[in-house]
Write a protein that holds these residues in place. Structure first.
Motif, PDB file in Angstrom:
ATOM      1  N   GLN B 167       0.844  -1.208   0.000  1.00  0.00           N
ATOM      2  CA  GLN B 167       0.000   0.000   0.000  1.00  0.00           C
ATOM      3  C   GLN B 167       0.877   1.256   0.000  1.00  0.00           C
ATOM      4  O   GLN B 167       0.584   2.224  -0.702  1.00  0.00           O
ATOM      5  CB  GLN B 167      -0.905   0.010   1.237  1.00  0.00           C
ATOM      6  CG  GLN B 167      -2.082  -0.942   1.115  1.00  0.00           C
ATOM      7  CD  GLN B 167      -3.007  -0.856   2.306  1.00  0.00           C
ATOM      8  OE1 GLN B 167      -2.579  -0.606   3.424  1.00  0.00           O
ATOM      9  NE2 GLN B 167      -4.286  -1.088   2.084  1.00  0.00           N
ATOM     10  N   GLY B 171       0.536   2.311  -3.699  1.00  0.00           N
ATOM     11  CA  GLY B 171      -0.580   3.240  -3.555  1.00  0.00           C
ATOM     12  C   GLY B 171      -0.152   4.644  -3.160  1.00  0.00           C
ATOM     13  O   GLY B 171      -0.672   5.620  -3.681  1.00  0.00           O
ATOM     14  N   LYS B 172       0.824   4.714  -2.255  1.00  0.00           N
ATOM     15  CA  LYS B 172       1.179   6.037  -1.725  1.00  0.00           C
ATOM     16  C   LYS B 172       2.334   6.696  -2.498  1.00  0.00           C
ATOM     17  O   LYS B 172       2.214   7.838  -2.927  1.00  0.00           O
ATOM     18  CB  LYS B 172       1.555   5.921  -0.245  1.00  0.00           C
ATOM     19  CG  LYS B 172       1.703   7.269   0.425  1.00  0.00           C
ATOM     20  CD  LYS B 172       1.965   7.147   1.901  1.00  0.00           C
ATOM     21  CE  LYS B 172       2.125   8.533   2.511  1.00  0.00           C
ATOM     22  NZ  LYS B 172       2.412   8.459   3.926  1.00  0.00           N
ATOM     23  N   VAL B 177      -2.322   2.904  -8.160  1.00  0.00           N
ATOM     24  CA  VAL B 177      -3.675   2.361  -7.919  1.00  0.00           C
ATOM     25  C   VAL B 177      -4.217   2.954  -6.615  1.00  0.00           C
ATOM     26  O   VAL B 177      -3.437   3.435  -5.795  1.00  0.00           O
ATOM     27  CB  VAL B 177      -3.658   0.808  -7.800  1.00  0.00           C
ATOM     28  CG1 VAL B 177      -3.377   0.143  -9.120  1.00  0.00           C
ATOM     29  CG2 VAL B 177      -2.680   0.364  -6.739  1.00  0.00           C
ATOM     30  N   PRO B 178      -5.543   2.901  -6.425  1.00  0.00           N
ATOM     31  CA  PRO B 178      -6.076   3.351  -5.128  1.00  0.00           C
ATOM     32  C   PRO B 178      -5.522   2.493  -3.991  1.00  0.00           C
ATOM     33  O   PRO B 178      -5.375   1.273  -4.150  1.00  0.00           O
ATOM     34  CB  PRO B 178      -7.581   3.164  -5.258  1.00  0.00           C
ATOM     35  CG  PRO B 178      -7.846   3.054  -6.711  1.00  0.00           C
ATOM     36  CD  PRO B 178      -6.625   2.481  -7.327  1.00  0.00           C
ATOM     37  N   ILE B 179      -5.259   3.115  -2.890  1.00  0.00           N
ATOM     38  CA  ILE B 179      -4.614   2.408  -1.773  1.00  0.00           C
ATOM     39  C   ILE B 179      -5.550   1.399  -1.114  1.00  0.00           C
ATOM     40  O   ILE B 179      -5.119   0.363  -0.613  1.00  0.00           O
ATOM     41  CB  ILE B 179      -4.064   3.438  -0.754  1.00  0.00           C
ATOM     42  CG1 ILE B 179      -3.075   2.781   0.188  1.00  0.00           C
ATOM     43  CG2 ILE B 179      -5.139   4.161  -0.014  1.00  0.00           C
ATOM     44  CD1 ILE B 179      -2.201   3.761   0.916  1.00  0.00           C
ATOM     45  N   SER B 180      -6.836   1.652  -1.149  1.00  0.00           N
ATOM     46  CA  SER B 180      -7.814   0.696  -0.611  1.00  0.00           C
ATOM     47  C   SER B 180      -9.188   1.045  -1.162  1.00  0.00           C
ATOM     48  O   SER B 180      -9.365   2.084  -1.807  1.00  0.00           O
ATOM     49  CB  SER B 180      -7.857   0.760   0.919  1.00  0.00           C
ATOM     50  OG  SER B 180      -8.421   1.987   1.323  1.00  0.00           O
TER      51      SER B 180
END
Lengths: 712, 325
Positions: B167, B171-172, B177-180
């Motif tokens: 993540q 993600g960060k 992609v979106p992190i969650s």
């Protein structure tokens, strides 16, 4: 299809995905209108109930507070907290009567008052949100109150209904909701409390036992009457000035009888289409999508009545820009999207990426967000300031305390020995240190029972607990440990040794905090007791067992807390009122504290208006509690909220449940920030692919060489 | 084979009954109906009367297993166990203690669980077999040694680290992609990339090593030597002979877990906020919702039994020497 074609298709898709206008990490659908005023927030635990008769927790109020409208609300800006009419035309008329039914004057003594009548007049032309339960056909009959099996088969969600309807809010809708509070199928948490308060409610509950919800309209409550289309009255027993606060809670919001008939259909219940999940209100918002496992979406209610942003607030509000929207029609936000977010780290990251508009601060991210300046003040870190993030803090209207079981033979009772022991312990437990170590400074050491912001709380020297603190350089300073040791000696436990038995004093702390994160906290408590030579045994258990122990009075020392239902000192002092003793009477007085003088003052204070006389009585009550020390007052937690610059009109209001309608979002500014902060970084991916290729290539070459190699 | 399957299904009944009794007893050792009522009614202003009303409305005012106040069959029938647990055999999961239809919830939540589990299984299988074959193909080379080392490193790291690290990195930092989160339909794809990737990477260490040992076992067999003597290339030997014969344990290992894919993964679902069945059970335990707990345990047992039966059947399909009787 050749391999090369498949590969080129795959990379084309990847290219299109990468070239999308939206940032790749945008968690919202591409179709979302980014310039619409949408609030993005989250929930970590799915709400259990959205029925206003059942809901009683803050995560549920975040939704139903926007949908249902009780007759009164808290003023958004004014402090101390003030009630004002919401759907009511004015504040209620209150009439007092004696036990013979004779009307009394408004300043009649509380002991003479047998009944109080609250007469509430609501505004006309308020309409319910569009809803299928209110849809009628051309003949004027309800379309969906008796659905057939084939009709039910076509229904998947509430949105499957083609028609919706509305109607005007009337006084009978408020009366219907009061009836719902005691229906056995609904199990309202305040049913028993209200049966003891509202005249005739207990008898009504007996009448409707075993009846379906649709039968609620068949009989009436003797103390609750519809006076005319827009007026109703509630008769309560005796004088109970705090009842007005209950009338500002969703428990007393209106419910049309049609909702109960519509949602009682078994075919809908089987599909989870129930009033507990699909609200029907008159508020600024209505629930458009309710998937508590994924997301909940609220839309602006198209039928919302005339409601305007406050014209005035408290001092300083104008300078903070909180009155820019004064007099404008509410609500401002078109849509509010709440997504399920169970873990704090992803939530925090999305907040920093601009995908959530506001955030709390978890311990993990505290250092990232907050820094201490040279003079010990808190401020945002440079990174936060660069993003334009703002900080808002507020001391919560709650208290976390450590209680003594007053029925216990060692720490309890009225003896001077036990009192001094309790005071010594209270002095030794350094809550300032606790707040600094475990809460990153997010709390205020409590000086008494009442938290800041509630009438009766005093900030100056008058407000300190003189048994534990002294006033020094304009601030409360904890007394030295030596005084606690002296108290221990006076109590007969010098250096923690019981002088009568010659054995070390062992005390027992019961707690429901048994997780790995709690170990450090419990060790800290152990050390605080060790300062006095007391050996503290921690009896950690699950919450069920803990509650059981408390009910039976088996705990010696315990930790608990209380969150205000309403902003009145009565809501805190009742936790120490004798007739509320948990073990003896099943009330909320967990420490089973009993003091005749305190109880007398409590009854007196409960029935008074907020004035100087009440303040004096509160001071006396605080003094009694500080002297007897049945609690170690602990702390009042402080909430830290971060919010982006595009999120406006924010002011901490710990009592209001319907704050969403006042808030404003600058969607254009947010969209620009999101684009700027979320540029995908591709080069590490390319580097990884190259490294793998470089690793594999020599091996492949050597394998090919090996295969081609001949013996000769 | 039909008789065998029928017999196995009949054996399942006492097994499921036992599971039901055990779940029931374990749950009520920890939680009493009073605890459940208090949990659902909240912490404020809860009176004994309110607790009694709650129990009566939901049928928790009856004795647990035997009603000594009743007579005849009612001693069994008028109990919480009979009223709540036995209808599970008809797959009637009933209404949860918070008032939702459990069957509907399961139907809704199994798809997100499956959306992660199925691609993770397929991609993981393909990657594990590929890496294992590569290690066997390049055995006794630096590539095999470094691959084994990498596999051991991957195995040694906690799955939680992969999730948080993934993540953070993807993600960060990289913002790919979106992190969650999760969404329905095709919008779900962008949310699935990261959890599937992490699940595949986290599993490659143990998977590839296990498959490698299977392939190495096969590669020493006489038929492989014969194939080589025939003049087949090493790749032909591996893909046509070794892989085919090693598929028996691989296939049976996969078949047994297939039905359990519906049950979801607790940690992944929780960290990625995916509304699957994994978190459903844990949420129910936390909120003391016995109706959901018993339904999920029952469902898990049924799926496990189906998995075992499917494994037995798959043996007969991939190995003609095995007969079910």
């Amino acid at each position: 299809m050749t391999i090369s074609f498949k590969l080129s298709s795959f990379f084309s898709c990847l290219f299109l995905f990468a070239c999308s206008e939206q940032p790749l990490n945008n968690p919202y659908p591409q179709s979302a209108n980014n310039e619409q005023a949408v609030l993005y927030s989250s929930f970590s635990e799915r709400p259990r109930h959205l029925d206003p008769a059942k809901s009683y927790s803050s995560n549920e109020y975040a939704f139903i507070g926007q949908i249902y409208e009780p007759p009164f609300q808290y003023h958004f800006l004014k402090r101390p907290y003030q009630l004002e009419p919401l759907t009511a035309k004015k504040m209620p008329e209150i009439h007092y009567y004696d036990d013979k039914g004779q009307r009394l004057t408004n300043n009649a003594a509380a002991k003479d008052i047998a009944y109080s009548d609250y007469i509430i007049q609501i505004k006309s032309t308020i309409r319910f949100q569009p809803h299928p339960a209110l849809a009628k056909n051309q003949q004027g009959d309800y379309c969906y109150h008796q659905l057939s099996k084939p009709e039910l088969a076509k229904i998947k969600t509430l949105q499957s209904f083609k028609k919706t309807g509305t109607r005007e809010l009337i006084a009978a809708d408020y009366v219907h909701q009061i009836k719902r509070l005691v229906h056995p199928q609904i199990s309202s948490p305040i049913a028993e409390l209200m049966k003891q308060t509202i005249v005739g409610l207990a008898e009504y509950a007996e009448q409707i036992k075993g009846q379906p919800r649709s039968a609620l309209t068949d009989s009436e409550i003797s103390g609750v009457k519809v006076l005319d289309k827009y007026r109703y009255s509630i008769r309560i027993k005796g004088k109970y000035p705090q009842f007005i606060f209950w009338l500002a809670m969703p428990f007393f919001a209106p419910m049309p009888w049609e909702a109960d008939v519509f949602y009682s259909q078994q075919g809908l219940i089987d599909k989870n289409i129930t009033l507990d999940w699909q609200p029907l209100g008159t508020g600024g918002y209505m629930l458009e999508a309710n998937n508590p496992n994924l997301r909940m979406v609220m839309l602006k209610n198209p039928n919302y009545h005339a409601d305007f942003y406050p014209m005035e607030g408290e001092q300083g509000d104008k300078e903070k820009g909180l009155l820019k929207d004064a007099g404008k029609q509410l609500p401002f936000i078109d849509k509010a999207v709440y997504r399920l977010e169970k873990e704090s780290i992803p939530y925090w990251t999305k907040f920093l990426q601009g995908y959530y508009d506001a955030s709390g601060i978890a311990s993990d991210s505290f250092d990232q967000a907050i820094q201490f300046t040279g003079d010990g003040e808190l401020s945002l870190t440079d990174n936060m300031q660069q993003k334009g993030i703002q900080l808002q803090t507020a001391v919560m209207s709650s208290i976390s305390y450590m209680g003594f079981n007053m029925l216990d033979s060692v720490v309890g009772g009225k003896t001077e020995q036990a009192r001094k022991l309790r005071l010594a312990i209270a002095l030794a437990i350094d809550y300032e240190e606790y707040i600094a170590i475990f809460m990153n400074g997010r709390g205020v050491a409590a000086q008494g029972v009442i938290p800041p912001g509630i009438f009766g709380y005093q900030t100056d020297e008058q407000g300190i607990n003189p048994y534990l603190y002294h006033w020094q350089n304009g601030a409360a300073k904890r007394k030295p440990l030596a005084e606690a040791q002296q108290l221990m000696q006076a109590a007969g436990y010098a250096n923690g040794i019981d002088q009568q038995t010659g054995k070390a004093l062992i005390l027992y702390l019961d707690t429901a905090a048994s997780g790995p994160d709690d170990r450090a906290r419990l060790n800290w408590y152990r050390k605080q007791f060790t300062k006095l030579g007391i050996q503290l045994v921690i009896r950690a258990t699950d919450y069920n067992r803990f509650q059981q122990k408390m009910r039976k009075g088996n705990a010696q020392i315990f930790m608990w807390g209380w969150n205000a239902d309403y902003p009145d000192p009565e809501n805190f002092f009742f936790l120490l009122y004798g007739p509320n003793a948990k073990t003896l009477f099943g009330g909320e007085n967990a420490g089973n504290y009993q003091n005749i003088e305190f109880d007398y003052l409590f009854k007196q204070m409960s029935n008074m208006e907020n004035n100087q006389s009440r303040q004096k009585i509160i001071k006396k009550m605080q003094e009694i509690i500080r002297h007897d020390s049945p609690w170690i007052f602990g702390l009042h937690p402080k909430s830290f909220s971060l919010y982006h610059q595009w999120y406006q009109n924010l002011k901490p209001n710990l009592m209001a449940n319907n704050k969403l309608k006042y808030l404003r979002i600058n969607a254009v500014q947010r969209e620009q920030a999101r684009q700027q902060w979320n540029q995908a970084v591709w080069w590490p991916v390319v580097v990884c692919v190259v490294i793998i290729a470089l690793m594999v290539f020599p091996a492949v070459r050597s394998f090919q060489h090996k295969v081609k190699k001949t013996i000769l | 084979m039909f008789n065998y399957i029928l017999r196995r299904l009949l054996y399942a009944f006492p097994l499921l009954f036992g599971v039901n009794v055990l779940t029931f007893m374990l749950f009520f050792v920890v939680n009493s109906p009073n605890d459940m009522a208090r949990m659902h009614l909240g912490q404020k202003h809860v009176t004994e009367q309110a607790v009694d009303n709650w129990k009566q409305q939901r049928g928790y005012d009856l004795p647990l297993l035997i009603n000594s106040n009743a007579e005849g069959l009612n001693q069994i029938k008028k109990t919480i166990f009979y009223q709540k647990s036995l209808r599970l055999f008809a797959f009637d999961f009933g209404i949860s203690d918070s008032g939702r239809n459990i069957g509907e919830d399961i139907q809704q939540r199994m798809w997100p669980s499956l959306a992660i589990a199925l691609p993770s299984l397929i991609l993981g299988l393909v990657l594990n077999i590929t890496v294992a074959l590569m290690m066997v193909l390049f055995r006794q080379s630096y590539l095999e040694l470094s691959s084994i080392l990498l596999c051991i490193v991957i195995m040694s790291i906690s799955s939680l680290f992969y999730i948080i690290g993934g993540q953070f990195l993807v993600g960060k930092l990289l913002m790919l992609v979106p992190i969650s989160g999760y969404d329905t339909g095709l919008n779900a794809i962008k949310f699935l990339i990261l959890p599937v990737l992490i699940s595949v990477v986290a599993g490659v260490g143990s998977g590839a090593r296990w498959y490698r040992s299977l392939f190495l076992e096969e590669i020493e067999q006489d038929y492989v030597r014969t194939a080589r003597a025939k003049g087949l290339t090493e790749t032909q030997v591996l893909f046509k002979h070794v892989l085919k014969n090693a598929m028996i344990p691989i296939l049976t290992g996969v078949v047994v877990i297939l039905p359990l894919l519906f049950m979801g993964s607790l940690i992944t679902e929780s960290f990625f906020s995916i509304p699957g069945l994994g978190s459903y059970t844990i949420d129910a335990i936390n909120s003391q919702d016995f109706a959901i707990v018993r339904a999920m345990v029952f469902l898990g047992s049924v799926l496990y039994i189906i998995g075992l039966i499917l494994t037995d059947i798959s043996y007969t399909l991939v190995d003609p020497r095995v007969r079910l009787s």
